[in-house]
Write an enzyme that holds these catalytic residues in place. Structure first.
Site, PDB file in Angstrom:
ATOM      1  N   THR A   1      -6.771   3.126   2.905  1.00  0.00           N
ATOM      2  CA  THR A   1      -8.033   2.381   2.904  1.00  0.00           C
ATOM      3  C   THR A   1      -8.965   2.787   1.770  1.00  0.00           C
ATOM      4  OG1 THR A   1      -9.055   3.988   4.397  1.00  0.00           O
ATOM      5  CG2 THR A   1      -7.944   2.076   5.413  1.00  0.00           C
TER       6      THR A   1
ATOM      7  N   HIS B   1      -9.850 -10.864   4.691  1.00  0.00           N
ATOM      8  CA  HIS B   1     -10.703 -11.919   5.238  1.00  0.00           C
ATOM      9  C   HIS B   1     -12.123 -11.400   5.424  1.00  0.00           C
ATOM     10  CE1 HIS B   1      -7.805 -15.095   6.119  1.00  0.00           C
ATOM     11  NE2 HIS B   1      -6.941 -14.118   6.366  1.00  0.00           N
TER      12      HIS B   1
ATOM     13  N   ASN C   1      12.054  -2.286  -1.508  1.00  0.00           N
ATOM     14  CA  ASN C   1      13.083  -2.286  -0.477  1.00  0.00           C
ATOM     15  C   ASN C   1      12.881  -3.397   0.546  1.00  0.00           C
ATOM     16  OD1 ASN C   1      15.180  -0.028  -0.741  1.00  0.00           O
ATOM     17  ND2 ASN C   1      13.277   0.846  -1.526  1.00  0.00           N
TER      18      ASN C   1
END
Length: 173
Positions: free
Chosen positions: A148, A97, A67
């Site tokens: 996570t 990173h 979407n």
């Protein structure tokens, strides 16, 4: 375009970006494009969504919807199973990173473990899925969640960070 395959009956709306992108390292541009993107059949890519390989591989199954204003990157590899629904404003980036020294973050490189999303998954609006996560088939990710860690198949998770709150009911046999 080089590195991109789109299956039959897939609709890519105007304003969608699909790019086997060039890689830059320390502001130097490398060419030809590195990475690949495969989008299955009967998919729907809405305006403002971005799919960019960034040197990795993105594989999207059949009957997947993406979407508006959702971002899928491929750095460390991204796989999405069939019949998965990705709501608006989601960010799925299989890279992160590194920042474990005093050097500038831009010079420390990336971890790139990849993300795998199973089939029949519903990812609610504004979800963020971080590098290294596997989401099992049939899972539901609540709006605004930050994923996570791995999500079991059939689980319903929500929150920041995302935690299990329920299980999807099983269909009667």
């Amino acid at each position: 375009a080089e590195g991109i395959t789109i299956g039959s009956h897939t609709h890519v709306h105007a304003g969608t970006t699909v790019a086997a992108t060039y890689m830059t390292v320390h502001d130097r541009l490398y060419s030809p494009p590195r990475g690949s993107i495969y989008i299955g059949e009967h998919c729907l890519l809405m305006p403002g969504s971005i799919i960019a390989s960034y040197g990795g591989e993105i594989r999207i199954g059949d009957h997947v919807s993406l979407n508006p204003y959702s971002i899928l990157y491929g750095h460390g590899g991204l796989t999405i199973g069939d019949h998965t629904r990705i709501a608006a404003h989601c960010v799925i980036i299989p890279a992160n990173h590194q920042f474990d020294s005093h050097a500038p973050i831009a010079e420390q490189g990336l971890s790139q473990r990849g993300i795998t999303i199973g089939s029949d998954v519903w990812i609610g609006a504004g979800v963020r899925i971080l590098d290294g996560v596997t989401i099992g088939s049939g899972a539901v990710i609540g709006a605004g969640a930050v994923v996570t860690r791995d999500v079991d198949g059939g689980s319903i998770v929500a929150g920041v960070p995302a935690k299990p709150i329920s299980m999807r009911p099983r269909a009667a046999a």
